[in-house]
Design an enzyme around this catalytic site. Sequence first.
Site, PDB file in Angstrom:
ATOM      1  N   LYS A  96     -10.064  64.401 -22.821  1.00 25.38           N
ATOM      2  CA  LYS A  96     -10.298  64.227 -24.262  1.00 25.38           C
ATOM      3  C   LYS A  96      -9.113  64.633 -25.142  1.00 25.38           C
ATOM      4  CE  LYS A  96     -14.646  62.952 -23.972  1.00 25.38           C
ATOM      5  NZ  LYS A  96     -14.999  61.575 -24.287  1.00 25.38           N
ATOM      6  N   TYR A 101     -18.668  60.478 -22.014  1.00 27.20           N
ATOM      7  CA  TYR A 101     -17.420  60.339 -21.258  1.00 27.20           C
ATOM      8  C   TYR A 101     -16.525  59.244 -21.845  1.00 27.20           C
ATOM      9  CZ  TYR A 101     -14.653  60.483 -16.890  1.00 27.20           C
ATOM     10  OH  TYR A 101     -13.666  60.640 -15.958  1.00 27.20           O
TER      11      TYR A 101
HETATM   12  P1  RFL Z   1       1.734  68.068 -28.096  1.00 25.55           P
HETATM   13  O1  RFL Z   1       1.705  66.874 -27.202  1.00 25.55           O
HETATM   14  O2  RFL Z   1       1.797  69.401 -27.488  1.00 25.55           O
HETATM   15  O3  RFL Z   1       2.947  67.833 -29.089  1.00 25.55           O
HETATM   16  C1  RFL Z   1       3.429  68.868 -29.932  1.00 25.55           C
HETATM   17  C2  RFL Z   1       4.870  68.591 -30.238  1.00 25.55           C
HETATM   18  O4  RFL Z   1       5.360  69.567 -31.135  1.00 25.55           O
HETATM   19  C3  RFL Z   1       6.633  70.026 -30.688  1.00 25.55           C
HETATM   20  N1  RFL Z   1       6.838  71.369 -31.259  1.00 25.55           N
HETATM   21  C4  RFL Z   1       7.591  71.605 -32.341  1.00 25.55           C
HETATM   22  N2  RFL Z   1       8.308  70.787 -33.128  1.00 25.55           N
HETATM   23  C5  RFL Z   1       8.989  71.335 -34.163  1.00 25.55           C
HETATM   24  N3  RFL Z   1       8.979  72.676 -34.416  1.00 25.55           N
HETATM   25  C6  RFL Z   1       8.274  73.527 -33.655  1.00 25.55           C
HETATM   26  N4  RFL Z   1       8.270  74.858 -33.941  1.00 25.55           N
HETATM   27  C7  RFL Z   1       7.536  73.009 -32.559  1.00 25.55           C
HETATM   28  N5  RFL Z   1       6.749  73.555 -31.615  1.00 25.55           N
HETATM   29  C8  RFL Z   1       6.328  72.541 -30.839  1.00 25.55           C
HETATM   30  C9  RFL Z   1       6.538  69.963 -29.183  1.00 25.55           C
HETATM   31  O5  RFL Z   1       7.834  69.916 -28.574  1.00 25.55           O
HETATM   32  C10 RFL Z   1       5.747  68.672 -28.987  1.00 25.55           C
HETATM   33  O6  RFL Z   1       6.588  67.537 -28.908  1.00 25.55           O
HETATM   34  O7  RFL Z   1       0.448  68.079 -29.065  1.00 25.55           O
HETATM   35  P2  RFL Z   1      -0.407  66.885 -29.698  1.00 25.55           P
HETATM   36  O8  RFL Z   1       0.467  65.876 -30.342  1.00 25.55           O
HETATM   37  O9  RFL Z   1      -1.462  67.545 -30.483  1.00 25.55           O
HETATM   38  O10 RFL Z   1      -1.057  66.128 -28.431  1.00 25.55           O
HETATM   39  C11 RFL Z   1      -1.988  66.795 -27.629  1.00 25.55           C
HETATM   40  C12 RFL Z   1      -1.886  66.302 -26.196  1.00 25.55           C
HETATM   41  O11 RFL Z   1      -0.555  66.411 -25.756  1.00 25.55           O
HETATM   42  C13 RFL Z   1      -2.806  67.121 -25.277  1.00 25.55           C
HETATM   43  O12 RFL Z   1      -4.064  67.306 -25.875  1.00 25.55           O
HETATM   44  C14 RFL Z   1      -3.018  66.429 -23.929  1.00 25.55           C
HETATM   45  O13 RFL Z   1      -1.827  66.309 -23.214  1.00 25.55           O
HETATM   46  C15 RFL Z   1      -4.043  67.214 -23.131  1.00 25.55           C
HETATM   47  N6  RFL Z   1      -4.197  66.674 -21.784  1.00 25.55           N
HETATM   48  C16 RFL Z   1      -4.981  65.550 -21.573  1.00 25.55           C
HETATM   49  N7  RFL Z   1      -5.561  64.904 -22.624  1.00 25.55           N
HETATM   50  C17 RFL Z   1      -6.281  63.770 -22.418  1.00 25.55           C
HETATM   51  O14 RFL Z   1      -6.775  63.169 -23.391  1.00 25.55           O
HETATM   52  N8  RFL Z   1      -6.453  63.255 -21.150  1.00 25.55           N
HETATM   53  C18 RFL Z   1      -5.915  63.864 -20.049  1.00 25.55           C
HETATM   54  O15 RFL Z   1      -6.088  63.363 -18.934  1.00 25.55           O
HETATM   55  C19 RFL Z   1      -5.131  65.052 -20.227  1.00 25.55           C
HETATM   56  N9  RFL Z   1      -4.513  65.649 -19.189  1.00 25.55           N
HETATM   57  C20 RFL Z   1      -3.508  67.271 -20.709  1.00 25.55           C
HETATM   58  C21 RFL Z   1      -3.694  66.721 -19.408  1.00 25.55           C
HETATM   59  C22 RFL Z   1      -2.661  68.367 -20.904  1.00 25.55           C
HETATM   60  C23 RFL Z   1      -2.000  68.930 -19.835  1.00 25.55           C
HETATM   61  N10 RFL Z   1      -1.161  70.063 -20.119  1.00 25.55           N
HETATM   62  C24 RFL Z   1       0.024  70.345 -19.496  1.00 25.55           C
HETATM   63  C25 RFL Z   1      -1.393  70.836 -21.313  1.00 25.55           C
HETATM   64  C26 RFL Z   1      -3.035  67.275 -18.339  1.00 25.55           C
HETATM   65  C27 RFL Z   1      -2.186  68.376 -18.537  1.00 25.55           C
HETATM   66  C28 RFL Z   1      -1.512  68.927 -17.312  1.00 25.55           C
END
Ligand code: RFL
Length: 389
Positions: A299, A386
């Site tokens: 999500k 889902y």
């Molecule tokens: P992001 O993607 O973390 O992007 C934040 C951006 O801000 C930058 N940043 C800064 N920029 C300027 N100044 C600062 N002081 C800053 N501090 C940080 C960062 O470099 C980055 O580019 O947040 P956003 O945009 O809210 O997106 C959220 C998603 O990335 C996250 O919810 C998902 O990746 C979660 N997630 C999954 N979500 C799904 O919907 N389906 C999945 O299957 C799924 N699998 C996952 C995931 C997250 C994972 N991890 C590592 C957290 C699997 C993993 C392993």
Amino acid sequence: MKRAVVVVGAGPAGLTLANFIQQSGIDCIVLEKSSRIHVENRARAGVLEHRSVAMLESLGLADRLLATADRHGACEFRVNGQSFQVSYSDLYGSLQHFIYPQQEVVKDLVAGFLANGGDIRFSVSDVELRNLASSTPSIVWTSEDGTRGEVLCDFVAGCDGFHGVCRKAIPSTELTEFSHYHGVEWLAILADAPPSTKAVIYALHTDGFAGHMLRSPTVSRFYLQVPVGTKASDWSGERVWNALHKRLSLQDSTWSLTEGKIIEKRVLDMRSYVVEPMSYGRLFLLGDAAHIITPVGAKGMNLAMNDAVTFGRALADYYTTGSDVGLKTYSDDCLRRVWRAQEFSQWMVNMIHADVGSPFFGRLARARLEHLASSAAYQASFAENYVGP
Ligand code: RFL
């Protein structure tokens, strides 16, 4: 420099918002801490809901996605060698998931924004938010070449993820934080291995949970429940594959798991977190800056993109009609979906782990899975949550 909106962070939330408001004629600047190469290659999520895809399509940014993404309408549960499938697409309006890696979404969003003349400053540091409670906040930062930049704006979009600076710029007395540690830990593995399945697999084994998620024809994501406190380095490639073979195995079946080179291995913080409200003065928090969720129900990225569209619409309304209704209801509008997703995620966490909390919960997990395997009504409810209404 003066811009209508400053977007801090170029992840899915910030880039979706930037494209959305750019196409509504609202000028903005995006400040991103990492390099373009880094954000365009950061592998995380990979499952997009139909709503996210429809929104990207409406922005004209879904051509590559629609041409290459696999569509999924079923998932599989394995319990100690036995298996059953839930065809959630058949059960809920033929809606499907699209399998398209997050870094590809980011590439499409960066390309779309730049092609329309967008301004992204990569590799900035020391971002500081000032005068957020006034009608003209300002943001200062250091550029890659060491020069200081400053921009005045009407609104700040805090899209800088869970560890960013935006949420921390809000006085703690103005926020309520809800945080829950799920009591389990997962090792997230990304491997250069073609998928061994056509449907996501959730496997409950006496050794712990294992998951097989899809990313592309050559890359797969796996999850392994690991003892709390484990370090990723404790898990050699051999140990990872042995555990996956064991936990995903099926009795009386020729199914087999294809191995490959492990390209990433990390222990996930299985924590849920929500902050309320998602705004303060002229600062609005989006995506992981305001809420994080376990990857169980796929999500996180979708919630981030939903926040972006909700805030984008509110801004478009504000600049075209002068109405601030959408800005005032932004937080409540987003939080309704966030809490719905958190409830579903918690329900799933409790169902696919045998040992969350106490043996009592282990028995509840088993009862829940048996109910899901046998009840069409329960499967329909799962499908609704889902694949999303
Ligand atoms: P992001 O993607 O973390 O992007 C934040 C951006 O801000 C930058 N940043 C800064 N920029 C300027 N100044 C600062 N002081 C800053 N501090 C940080 C960062 O470099 C980055 O580019 O947040 P956003 O945009 O809210 O997106 C959220 C998603 O990335 C996250 O919810 C998902 O990746 C979660 N997630 C999954 N979500 C799904 O919907 N389906 C999945 O299957 C799924 N699998 C996952 C995931 C997250 C994972 N991890 C590592 C957290 C699997 C993993 C392993």
